[in-house]
Design a protein around this motif. Structure first.
Motif, PDB file in Angstrom:
ATOM      1  N   UNK A 211       0.855  -1.186   0.000  1.00  0.00           N
ATOM      2  CA  UNK A 211       0.000   0.000   0.000  1.00  0.00           C
ATOM      3  C   UNK A 211       0.890   1.234   0.000  1.00  0.00           C
ATOM      4  N   UNK A 212       0.623   2.132  -0.945  1.00  0.00           N
ATOM      5  CA  UNK A 212       1.325   3.410  -1.015  1.00  0.00           C
ATOM      6  C   UNK A 212       0.328   4.472  -0.581  1.00  0.00           C
ATOM      7  N   UNK A 213       0.484   4.994   0.625  1.00  0.00           N
ATOM      8  CA  UNK A 213      -0.500   5.901   1.207  1.00  0.00           C
ATOM      9  C   UNK A 213       0.034   7.320   1.316  1.00  0.00           C
ATOM     10  N   UNK A 214      -0.877   8.271   1.204  1.00  0.00           N
ATOM     11  CA  UNK A 214      -0.509   9.674   1.326  1.00  0.00           C
ATOM     12  C   UNK A 214      -1.421  10.409   2.277  1.00  0.00           C
ATOM     13  N   UNK A 215      -0.882  11.462   2.867  1.00  0.00           N
ATOM     14  CA  UNK A 215      -1.656  12.273   3.792  1.00  0.00           C
ATOM     15  C   UNK A 215      -1.683  13.727   3.375  1.00  0.00           C
ATOM     16  N   UNK A 216      -2.026  14.571   4.332  1.00  0.00           N
ATOM     17  CA  UNK A 216      -2.127  16.011   4.074  1.00  0.00           C
ATOM     18  C   UNK A 216      -0.813  16.597   3.539  1.00  0.00           C
ATOM     19  N   UNK A 217       0.309  15.985   3.925  1.00  0.00           N
ATOM     20  CA  UNK A 217       1.611  16.481   3.520  1.00  0.00           C
ATOM     21  C   UNK A 217       1.901  16.375   2.032  1.00  0.00           C
ATOM     22  N   UNK A 218       1.025  15.680   1.270  1.00  0.00           N
ATOM     23  CA  UNK A 218       1.220  15.618  -0.177  1.00  0.00           C
ATOM     24  C   UNK A 218       0.950  16.974  -0.828  1.00  0.00           C
ATOM     25  N   UNK A 219       0.130  17.809  -0.177  1.00  0.00           N
ATOM     26  CA  UNK A 219      -0.021  19.203  -0.600  1.00  0.00           C
ATOM     27  C   UNK A 219      -1.092  19.508  -1.614  1.00  0.00           C
ATOM     28  N   UNK A 221      -3.949  17.674  -4.939  1.00  0.00           N
ATOM     29  CA  UNK A 221      -4.459  16.493  -5.632  1.00  0.00           C
ATOM     30  C   UNK A 221      -3.477  16.034  -6.710  1.00  0.00           C
ATOM     31  N   UNK A 222      -2.857  16.998  -7.397  1.00  0.00           N
ATOM     32  CA  UNK A 222      -1.908  16.650  -8.447  1.00  0.00           C
ATOM     33  C   UNK A 222      -0.730  15.860  -7.879  1.00  0.00           C
ATOM     34  N   UNK A 223      -0.225  16.297  -6.732  1.00  0.00           N
ATOM     35  CA  UNK A 223       0.859  15.564  -6.080  1.00  0.00           C
ATOM     36  C   UNK A 223       0.384  14.191  -5.621  1.00  0.00           C
ATOM     37  N   UNK A 224      -0.831  14.164  -5.075  1.00  0.00           N
ATOM     38  CA  UNK A 224      -1.369  12.913  -4.543  1.00  0.00           C
ATOM     39  C   UNK A 224      -1.523  11.871  -5.655  1.00  0.00           C
ATOM     40  N   UNK A 225      -1.944  12.326  -6.821  1.00  0.00           N
ATOM     41  CA  UNK A 225      -2.158  11.395  -7.936  1.00  0.00           C
ATOM     42  C   UNK A 225      -0.887  10.636  -8.309  1.00  0.00           C
TER      43      UNK A 225
END
Length: 327
Positions: A211-219, A221-225
């Motif tokens: 699982x590759x998970x992200x949180x608020x620190x991704x900044x 939606x584009x970064x999160x994608x």
């Protein structure tokens, strides 16, 4: 109550396309570790699933038959398990701590007038032969032991990843009994009129090995994608924290944590995740945790096997490039 005749443990299997999900196979191992002079009996609505359960350690299986079980209905399944328990007189009944499992446990316990435990993370036997269930409390901040010592059976859901499933024995033989069961109409309060499943929501976090998970620190939606790119390279799926979901960066189906999914992959990557208890309680069972956060004091590092202090995007880009080379 004389507990001497209560020895077996029933494991209620949850199925996905006719196959037991991982947590059900793990439950068999959990049952084997605490069964005290009895047998581990798998309960299912599918004969092939019963055979799989025996290969993974169950001593025998009971296959429930009846038109009322062609589609999953918690009321019908709970009543059927209660009927079986009345005959078998098990010491305990285990299910996985999934949405369906947590729905079943209180229903079964109510029908049998017994006690129940939800979301256990460990099981063991005490000196008196009672199963001791370790469960998180106060939002996962502490772990406490719970014992149901005055009634039988003990009914519990067990969190995925808490116990490693046993190695299967291909072709292992075991008794499979088919049992036709009818549930009285007045026992089925829930009527399912229609089931709708969006293709985009078919995310199987519970079964994922990576699982590759992200949180608020991704900044953004584009970064999160971009997490999807790493997940694709590793053959994994993308997870998220509640703040990331509430920001609209990804759907709720990907949320890991107390109000999301409980997961236990072999490897869990946490990018830009601070490590709030609500999230950590949902992934603490992971085999190996890699955390990336620019705050060196982030709580996520307390549970990580490897911690990288740095910007989430910078490290993500490097990982994508390096894993591409290795692949």
């Amino acid at each position: 109550m004389d507990f001497a005749e209560y020895k077996d443990i029933l494991v209620v299997l949850e199925l996905d396309e006719g196959k037991p999900v991982n947590v059900s196979l793990e439950n068999i191992a959990a049952a084997k570790s605490v069964v005290n002079g009895g047998k581990v009996i798998a309960v299912t609505v599918c004969e092939n699933a019963a055979k799989t359960a025996i290969e993974y350690g169950a001593d025998s299986a009971i296959v429930i038959e009846g038109a009322q079980f062609e589609g999953y209905n918690a009321d019908a399944v709970a009543d059927a398990v209660a009927q079986i328990a009345a005959e078998v007189k098990p010491a305990a009944i285990f299910t996985g701590a999934t949405g369906k499992g947590k729905d079943l446990v209180p229903r079964i316990a109510a029908k049998l007038a017994t006690g129940s435990v939800c979301d256990a993370t460990a099981v063991k036997l005490d000196a008196a032969g009672n199963v001791v269930f370790t469960v998180p409390a106060y939002g996962g901040n502490i772990l406490t032991d719970v014992v149901i010592d005055s009634v039988r059976p003990q009914v519990a859901s067990i969190r995925g990843g808490s116990v490693a499933k046993l190695e299967p024995e291909a072709g292992k033989a075991g008794d499979i009994a088919k049992k036709a069961i009818t549930v009285a109409d007045d026992q089925i309060k829930l009527q399912i009129k229609e089931t709708v499943k969006e293709i985009a929501e078919s995310v199987n976090l519970e079964e994922a090995e990576v699982i590759v998970a992200g949180g608020r620190g991704m900044g953004s939606k584009e970064n999160f994608d971009k997490l999807q790119e790493l997940a694709d390279i590793l053959g994994g799926v993308v997870g998220c924290t509640r703040p990331a979901m509430e920001s609209g960066w990804i759907s709720r189906a990907h949320q890991v944590g107390q109000s999301g999914k409980i997961v236990a992959p072999k490897v869990y990557f946490a990018f830009g995740i601070s490590g709030a208890t609500q999230h950590v309680s949902g992934m603490i069972g992971s085999g190996y945790i890699v955390a990336v956060n620019k705050d060196e004091d982030a709580p996520i590092f307390d549970v990580a096997d490897v911690g990288i202090v740095g910007g989430a995007m910078e490290v993500l880009d490097i990982m994508i490039e390096e894993f591409k080379k290795n692949k």
